[in-house]
Each structure stands twice: as C-alpha cells, then as structure tokens.
Design an enzyme around this catalytic site. Structure first.
Site, short mmCIF file in Angstrom:
data_model
loop_
_atom_site.label_atom_id
_atom_site.label_comp_id
_atom_site.label_asym_id
_atom_site.label_seq_id
_atom_site.Cartn_x
_atom_site.Cartn_y
_atom_site.Cartn_z
N LYS A 191 -7.73 12.08 -3.37
CA LYS A 191 -6.95 13.14 -4.01
C LYS A 191 -6.32 12.65 -5.32
O LYS A 191 -6.42 13.30 -6.35
CB LYS A 191 -5.84 13.65 -3.06
CG LYS A 191 -6.36 14.17 -1.74
CD LYS A 191 -5.28 14.79 -0.87
CE LYS A 191 -4.20 13.82 -0.40
NZ LYS A 191 -4.68 12.81 0.60
N ARG A 266 1.97 19.25 3.59
CA ARG A 266 1.41 18.49 4.70
C ARG A 266 1.82 19.05 6.04
O ARG A 266 1.43 18.53 7.07
CB ARG A 266 1.89 17.04 4.62
CG ARG A 266 0.90 16.10 3.95
CD ARG A 266 1.62 14.77 3.76
NE ARG A 266 0.78 13.63 3.78
CZ ARG A 266 0.56 12.83 2.72
NH1 ARG A 266 1.05 13.15 1.54
NH2 ARG A 266 -0.16 11.75 2.84
N ARG A 305 -7.92 -0.57 -0.93
CA ARG A 305 -6.87 -0.15 -1.86
C ARG A 305 -5.59 -0.95 -1.60
O ARG A 305 -4.90 -1.35 -2.54
CB ARG A 305 -6.60 1.35 -1.67
CG ARG A 305 -5.57 1.92 -2.63
CD ARG A 305 -5.53 3.42 -2.58
NE ARG A 305 -4.68 3.91 -1.50
CZ ARG A 305 -4.48 5.21 -1.23
NH1 ARG A 305 -5.07 6.14 -1.96
NH2 ARG A 305 -3.70 5.58 -0.23
N ARG A 311 0.24 -1.71 -1.51
CA ARG A 311 0.89 -0.71 -0.65
C ARG A 311 0.82 -1.17 0.80
O ARG A 311 -0.27 -1.29 1.36
CB ARG A 311 0.17 0.63 -0.78
CG ARG A 311 0.77 1.55 -1.78
CD ARG A 311 0.01 2.85 -1.83
NE ARG A 311 0.23 3.69 -0.64
CZ ARG A 311 -0.18 4.95 -0.56
NH1 ARG A 311 -0.84 5.50 -1.58
NH2 ARG A 311 0.05 5.66 0.53
N ARG A 323 -1.12 7.49 10.31
CA ARG A 323 -1.14 8.51 9.24
C ARG A 323 -2.23 9.55 9.54
O ARG A 323 -2.02 10.75 9.31
CB ARG A 323 -1.34 7.86 7.88
CG ARG A 323 -0.04 7.20 7.37
CD ARG A 323 -0.31 6.06 6.42
NE ARG A 323 -0.83 6.50 5.14
CZ ARG A 323 -1.46 5.68 4.28
NH1 ARG A 323 -1.64 4.41 4.58
NH2 ARG A 323 -1.89 6.14 3.13
P1 AMP Z 1 0.45 9.46 0.08
O1 AMP Z 1 0.59 8.61 -1.13
O2 AMP Z 1 0.18 10.92 -0.24
O3 AMP Z 1 -0.55 8.91 1.06
O4 AMP Z 1 1.87 9.45 0.82
C1 AMP Z 1 2.44 8.26 1.32
C2 AMP Z 1 3.50 8.56 2.33
O5 AMP Z 1 4.54 9.33 1.73
C3 AMP Z 1 3.05 9.40 3.53
O6 AMP Z 1 2.45 8.61 4.54
C4 AMP Z 1 4.35 10.01 3.98
O7 AMP Z 1 5.14 9.08 4.68
C5 AMP Z 1 5.05 10.28 2.66
N1 AMP Z 1 4.71 11.65 2.16
C6 AMP Z 1 3.98 11.96 1.06
N2 AMP Z 1 3.85 13.29 0.92
C7 AMP Z 1 4.50 13.83 1.97
C8 AMP Z 1 4.73 15.18 2.43
N3 AMP Z 1 4.23 16.23 1.75
N4 AMP Z 1 5.46 15.35 3.55
C9 AMP Z 1 5.97 14.30 4.22
N5 AMP Z 1 5.77 13.04 3.88
C10 AMP Z 1 5.05 12.78 2.77
#
Ligand code: AMP
Length: 367
Positions: A191, A266, A305, A311, A323
């Site tokens: 994404k 989400r 990654r 990360r 996740r």
């Molecule tokens: P991402 O970079 O999109 O994979 O997000 C990393 C982490 O941020 C996720 O595993 C969640 O803990 C938190 N996070 C990101 N977006 C959301 C969301 N829309 N709702 C809740 N937690 C989020």
C-alpha cells in the site's frame, strides 16, 4: 468563486432565498400576528436570515439572539457550548427560534435543552434551510423556507472557516474533481509503495496512519507514547485515537485535490466515521482498492522490510501473524462494507512494482 482554498459554485440566487424567507415569515405571521412573539436568532449563521425575516414580518414582535458553538468530537455525538445565553423575559411567551440551517439536529437538541425549564408558552422552530436527508428527526421543524440536499453551502450568513457570510447568494462546494481512495490490504501488501506512485500521478495527498504513528513515536509525542504499546504488540491502536488523528491529517490539507488513505480504515467504526466525516465536508470515498497477496509472500516481504527499515513490528514473525489476525478479524469485514457501496475493487498485488501501479491506475481511470 474561491474561499480560502476551496472553489464554490452558485447554488441559490438572492431572489430564491428572499422568496423562501418571505414564505417562512408569512407562515409564522399566520400563527402569531395576534400576539407578540419573541424571535430568537441563533448566531452566527442566522444574522442575515433574521434581518430579512424581520423586514418581511411587519407585526409586533421582539427579537433576541443566542450563540452556540458546535464542535465535532471524536464521534458523531458532538458537543455544543453556549457562548451567549438566553434573554431573561421568555417566561410565558411564545418563542420562535430562527435558524439558518437545520442539518443533523445537534444544535437543535441543545436549543431545546436551553429552553427546557423556562416555562415558555410555546416553543417553535423556524429554519431557512432544512437538510431533511440528514436530520435526525428528533423534534418537529415547524417552519422552513427551503429543503436542500446534503451539500456544503456558504453565503447568506453561512461560512466556510468564517469566510463567505457576507455573500448575498448561497454557493455550494465544488469538489466533483476530487478523488479519494482507500488502499486496502494486509500489512506488506504494498500500500505504502503504491501510494508513493499514485500520489504523484494523480496529485493526491497520501495519509498513512502507520507513518503518522511512527513519526509521533520517533518524536516521543503524547500520541506516540500512547500508540507505542499497541504497535509493539502488533495490535490496532484504539479507534477513537486513530479516528481523531486521521481527521486532523485531512484537515491539515484543505487544499488537497484528493487523498489516498493508506492503513485507514481498519475497523468498521473507522470506516463509518470516515464516511460521516467526509460527508460533512461534501467529500466521499470514490474507491477502495485492495492489493491481494497470500500470507507466505507477505511474511517474507515484511521480514525483508524489517531488516532494511528497522521496524521492530516487521522483524518478528509472531508479531506479524498477530497483525494478520487483527486484519482478518477487524479489517477484512470492511470488504463487504465497501462492496455494499459499490466501491470495492481488487487488484493482484504480486508482480513488478510498476506492473501493479499500472493495474491500480486502470481501476482509477475507469472510475
Ligand atoms: P502500518 O504501517 O499501516 O502497517 O501500521 C503499523 C501499526 O500502526 C499497526 O500495526 C497498528 O498498530 C497501527 N495502526 C496503523 N493504522 C491503524 C489504524 N487505522 N487503526 C489502528 N491502528 C493502526
């Protein structure tokens, strides 16, 4: 016409508005010309309506004002604060509220509450504009001038960030050109990578909730501290925190010609809040595009990654699986939410990066 960053187009002429005002004044006069009612204008938006209404209402009457301020909270409940209170002399009198516009009905609820213990003889509501399609229907609207669809309007007392109140006509926001996309898919689906290309190609603002959280964690802000424990475990951050943050990110970019939402929504609550929030701005999601790939490919990508980016949530297979679990439980059901709106599109997320961009572009250009 431009106000701040937004373009507005003519919607209601001065003549149409004045006709609607006269209609309200006639209907009220029919019921109240034998007594002396008190008209209460609701500031700021109603000042022009009140002035023209009184010019059209040539019978004995009194006039006063209240001022309420409406805040959009984390959810649609909203909080309304009284800034200028009621006049003293309303007891035993017929009170007619003069509102510029009734939409959801939140302000109205507060007004009814304000008058609840005042022993008024009668309490009526007159509004120049009435958005019947979004009104919660809690109280009867006794008089209205014009029923209008749920558009964002300015002029004739109504503002966009305080501009536009002095316009004689009413204008509506022109955001037909806006494209708002949700990029959907599991962690590692690509994404973020694809958003980088799409934002350039279509001049969109990319909002990644994960990036905003990481930025806040890096800078050790309150938000960052709050989010950290959830993110470290691979859990979702609570909805109210995430929704508020997302809204602030959108509001920081009022000039954007569209948004790519990456990692949001989400959960069902986030999806509903997003629709509600966008509708208030006369915006909407045009398409939700899912990048599809199977778990084993994704786990491999995330572990790679994790080595490059550092990360921690990408470095541990258990966290990654958690996740995915969160995704399957809370995010996957949104597919149906967007399918029901006819907005869901699916794209094969495996292949060369530019090939995938091409697949996404095809969906966007067919919108
Ligand atoms: P991402 O970079 O999109 O994979 O997000 C990393 C982490 O941020 C996720 O595993 C969640 O803990 C938190 N996070 C990101 N977006 C959301 C969301 N829309 N709702 C809740 N937690 C989020």
């Amino acid at each position: 016409m431009k106000l701040h960053d937004k373009t507005f187009v003519p919607y209601l002429s001065e003549a149409t508005i004045l006709k609607a005002v006269a209609k309200v004044a006639r209907a009220v006069a029919e019921d109240y010309k034998e007594e002396i009612p008190i008209f209460i204008g609701v500031l700021n938006g109603s000042f022009m309506f009140v002035a023209d209404f009184l010019k059209a209402y040539q019978h004995p009457c009194e006039v006063s004002f209240v001022k309420l301020s409406s805040y959009q909270g984390l959810t649609s409940t909203g909080i309304v604060e009284t800034l200028l209170d009621l006049p003293e002399n309303v007891e035993g009198r017929s009170v007619i509220i003069l509102e510029d516009i009734i939409d959801t009905g939140r302000t109205l609820k507060e007004l009814v509450y304000l008058f609840a213990n005042k022993n008024v003889k009668e309490f009526k509501i007159a509004s120049l504009f009435y958005k019947a399609s979004v009104y919660n229907g809690e109280y009867t609207i006794d008089y209205f001038g014009l029923e209008i669809p749920d558009k964002f309007i300015v002029g004739y007392g109504l503002d966009y960030n305080e501009l536009g109140r002095n316009l004689r006509e009413v204008y509506q926001l022109n955001n037909n050109q806006m494209i708002n996309l949700v990029l959907f898919g599991k962690p590692g689906a690509g994404k973020g990578t694809q958003a980088e290309f799409l934002k350039e190609k279509y001049n969109l603002k990319h909002i990644s909730t994960g990036d905003v959280f990481r930025y806040n964690m890096k800078n050790d802000t309150e938000l960052g501290k709050l989010a950290k424990s959830y993110i470290d475990r691979g859990d979702l951050v609570p909805d109210e925190v995430t929704i508020k943050m997302l809204q602030e990110e959108v509001e920081k970019n009022p000039e954007a010609s569209g948004f790519i939402f990456d990692g949001f929504p989400r959960t069902a609550a986030q999806a509903k809040a997003l629709d509600f929030f966008l509708a208030e701005k006369s915006m909407k999601i045009n398409a939700t595009i899912a990048l599809e790939a199977n778990d084993e490919v994704l786990i491999q990508r995330l572990l790679e990654r994790g080595e490059v980016s550092g990360r921690t949530d990408d470095q541990d297979e258990d966290k990654i699986r958690n996740r995915f679990e969160e995704y399957n439980q809370k995010t996957a059901p949104l597919k149906k939410f967007y399918e029901d709106q006819g907005k869901f599109h699916s794209v094969n997320g495996i292949g060369a990066i530019d090939e995938i961009t091409h697949r996404l572009a095809k969906v966007i250009e067919e919108l």
